[in-house]
Scaffold this active site. Structure first.
Site, mmCIF file in Angstrom:
data_model
loop_
_atom_site.group_PDB
_atom_site.id
_atom_site.type_symbol
_atom_site.label_atom_id
_atom_site.label_comp_id
_atom_site.label_asym_id
_atom_site.label_seq_id
_atom_site.Cartn_x
_atom_site.Cartn_y
_atom_site.Cartn_z
ATOM 1 N N CYS A 7 0.828 -1.204 0.000
ATOM 2 C CA CYS A 7 0.000 0.000 0.000
ATOM 3 C C CYS A 7 0.864 1.257 0.000
ATOM 4 C CB CYS A 7 -0.922 -0.006 1.218
ATOM 5 S SG CYS A 7 -2.351 1.099 1.022
ATOM 6 N N ASP A 126 -6.477 -3.725 11.363
ATOM 7 C CA ASP A 126 -5.371 -2.785 11.495
ATOM 8 C C ASP A 126 -5.223 -2.326 12.938
ATOM 9 O OD1 ASP A 126 -3.283 -1.155 10.732
ATOM 10 O OD2 ASP A 126 -4.498 0.228 9.545
#
Length: 205
Positions: A7, A126
């Site tokens: 990412c 996360d």
């Protein structure tokens, strides 16, 4: 074998390096406060080198509907990733596969949070830091990751080549998502770190 998403890609050079390393997906951040954010022009340039067999993911944080739709009309994103407080109805309105991020607050009921997005292609777990939607560089207690899920679970938060093997052994997740853990500086990838990270993930068959 866990899938790997890199990412925070901000350049064609880093996109090519991630693909050559064997990444399954690349993430583009459409969230202006992030040091890894990209504009439409940058995203288009990156999309042209991705090729047909790598997934291009667009990350948004509580974005206006018009902003998401405008991005989709100009950038060929395969999957949307929502990192804010987006509801199921919000996420599903774009008629595109999506992944919903769940920030692992200490008091979070993970099963309840997962049940709120039954049609998500995947759920990204996360680390939690108040006021920060992602990219904290911090891990969370991997023992909290559900061992059985009908949905694809993606582990994020503080992953590096040094802790990846341990993380995968503890969670057995469908995929992993890394950004800061393979960077020279925010938004600039370390190509050797990319290779090492992907190689370790792909060895965990």
């Amino acid at each position: 074998m866990p899938r790997v998403k890199i990412c925070g890609i901000t350049s064609v050079e880093d996109a090519r390096a991630a693909i050559e390393a064997g990444a399954d997906a690349l993430g583009l951040v459409f969230y202006a406060p992030s040091p890894r954010s990209v504009n439409i022009t940058q995203a288009l340039e990156i999309s042209r080198v991705v090729g047909p067999f790598v997934t291009l993911v667009g990350l948004f944080v509580n974005a206006d509907v018009d902003e998401v739709e405008k991005t989709l009309s100009q950038v060929p994103l395969h999957v949307l990733q929502f990192h804010g407080d987006e509801s199921r109805d919000y996420c599903e309105q774009f008629q595109r596969p999506y992944m919903k991020a769940i920030r692992m607050r200490p008091d979070l009921d993970i099963q309840q949070a997962m049940s709120e997005h039954p049609n998500a292609s995947g759920l990204l777990l996360d680390a939690y830091r108040k006021g920060v939607p992602g990219g904290t560089g911090e891990t969370f207690d991997w023992q909290r990751v559900p061992t059985r899920s009908k949905q694809a679970l993606v582990l994020a938060g503080g992953l590096t080549a040094d802790n990846l093997e341990q993380a995968l052994a503890a969670t057995h997740v469908w995929g992993v998502d890394v950004s800061g853990g393979v960077e020279q500086s925010p938004g600039r990838k370390d190509h050797e770190a990319l290779k090492r990270f992907v190689n370790i993930a792909k060895q965990q068959a």
